[in-house]
Write a protein that holds these residues in place. Sequence first.
Motif, PDB file in Angstrom:
ATOM      1  N   ALA A  20       0.827  -1.203   0.000  1.00  0.00           N
ATOM      2  CA  ALA A  20       0.000   0.000   0.000  1.00  0.00           C
ATOM      3  C   ALA A  20       0.863   1.256   0.000  1.00  0.00           C
ATOM      4  CB  ALA A  20      -0.937  -0.003   1.208  1.00  0.00           C
ATOM      5  N   ARG A  24       0.963   4.017  -2.939  1.00  0.00           N
ATOM      6  CA  ARG A  24       0.584   5.379  -2.562  1.00  0.00           C
ATOM      7  C   ARG A  24       1.677   6.383  -2.931  1.00  0.00           C
ATOM      8  NH1 ARG A  24      -3.259   8.122   0.668  1.00  0.00           N
ATOM      9  NH2 ARG A  24      -2.759  10.335   0.417  1.00  0.00           N
ATOM     10  N   GLU A 210      -7.446   0.053   7.305  1.00  0.00           N
ATOM     11  CA  GLU A 210      -7.075  -0.446   5.986  1.00  0.00           C
ATOM     12  C   GLU A 210      -5.631  -0.046   5.722  1.00  0.00           C
ATOM     13  OE1 GLU A 210      -8.791  -2.491   4.187  1.00  0.00           O
ATOM     14  OE2 GLU A 210     -10.503  -2.405   5.561  1.00  0.00           O
ATOM     15  N   ASP A 212      -4.283   1.257   3.262  1.00  0.00           N
ATOM     16  CA  ASP A 212      -4.192   2.572   2.636  1.00  0.00           C
ATOM     17  C   ASP A 212      -4.158   3.695   3.659  1.00  0.00           C
ATOM     18  OD1 ASP A 212      -4.165   1.442   0.139  1.00  0.00           O
ATOM     19  OD2 ASP A 212      -6.290   1.804  -0.279  1.00  0.00           O
ATOM     20  N   GLU A 213      -4.808   3.494   4.807  1.00  0.00           N
ATOM     21  CA  GLU A 213      -4.811   4.530   5.840  1.00  0.00           C
ATOM     22  C   GLU A 213      -3.426   4.677   6.471  1.00  0.00           C
ATOM     23  OE1 GLU A 213      -9.187   4.666   7.717  1.00  0.00           O
ATOM     24  OE2 GLU A 213      -8.291   2.650   7.765  1.00  0.00           O
ATOM     25  N   ALA A 215      -0.671   3.876   4.794  1.00  0.00           N
ATOM     26  CA  ALA A 215       0.134   4.413   3.699  1.00  0.00           C
ATOM     27  C   ALA A 215      -0.013   5.925   3.588  1.00  0.00           C
ATOM     28  CB  ALA A 215      -0.263   3.746   2.384  1.00  0.00           C
ATOM     29  N   ALA A 216      -1.191   6.440   3.893  1.00  0.00           N
ATOM     30  CA  ALA A 216      -1.407   7.887   3.825  1.00  0.00           C
ATOM     31  C   ALA A 216      -0.520   8.619   4.827  1.00  0.00           C
ATOM     32  CB  ALA A 216      -2.874   8.222   4.075  1.00  0.00           C
TER      33      ALA A 216
END
Length: 242
Positions: A20, A24, A210, A212-213, A215-216
């Motif tokens: 992720a 990203r 998740e 992605d969270e 990775a942000a």
Amino acid sequence: MNIEGKVALVTGGSRGIGAAVAVRLAGNGADVALTYRNNADDVVERIKALGRRVVAIRAESEDPAAVAAAVDEAVGTLGRLDVLVNNAAAFITGPVEELGVEEFDRTFAVNVRAPFVAVKAALPHLGDGGRIINVGSNVADRAVFPGLSLYSASKAALVGLTKALARELGPRGITVNLVVPGPTNTDLAPEEGPYAEVIRGFTALGRFAEADEVAAAVAYLASDEARYSTGAQLHVDGGFTS
């Protein structure tokens, strides 16, 4: 959180949080190198679809020579290095009576020594504005289940390494930070796993993150917006350690 034109290396970037993060960073404009153990084809194709350059490097994080060589290959292929994300980890658990020196050495080799070696190899290439981002764990602060002694200790050591490096490298314009994930929905820790309901109960938000969270948060620390953050721990744990 634009990092257009930057080059990032993500260790353990073929699955879970590492994958992720790699995708990203590519989506935010970076070319990406990543290390992997088994297969990285899916992540490579996703990054190529974003129009970014990518190189996948097979490397065992337990082998310091392989870690250093991966940094050199990333720079040699992509031409520079601006962001190092130390994500690869060994998750070895069990009652302390059943854990031996071999398990101890492997855990600390992957979770502590490998980031140290990667930083040493990366420093000749990181200039002012360079970013080092280590991926820690919530269980360094709160080990709620038995059997976590090695993993928790290694991730706690990573906290100390992050803070000391931040102090040492600050005068060179390089920031060093730690992202601290909590329960995260990956193939290794699915949100519908056998202990998932209990784990959700430990979080303030009552759910898994998740990937992605997480990775942000890494993407933020890699960007210019985070230029005054160093030696920090950014928790993405749903309130697990609150």
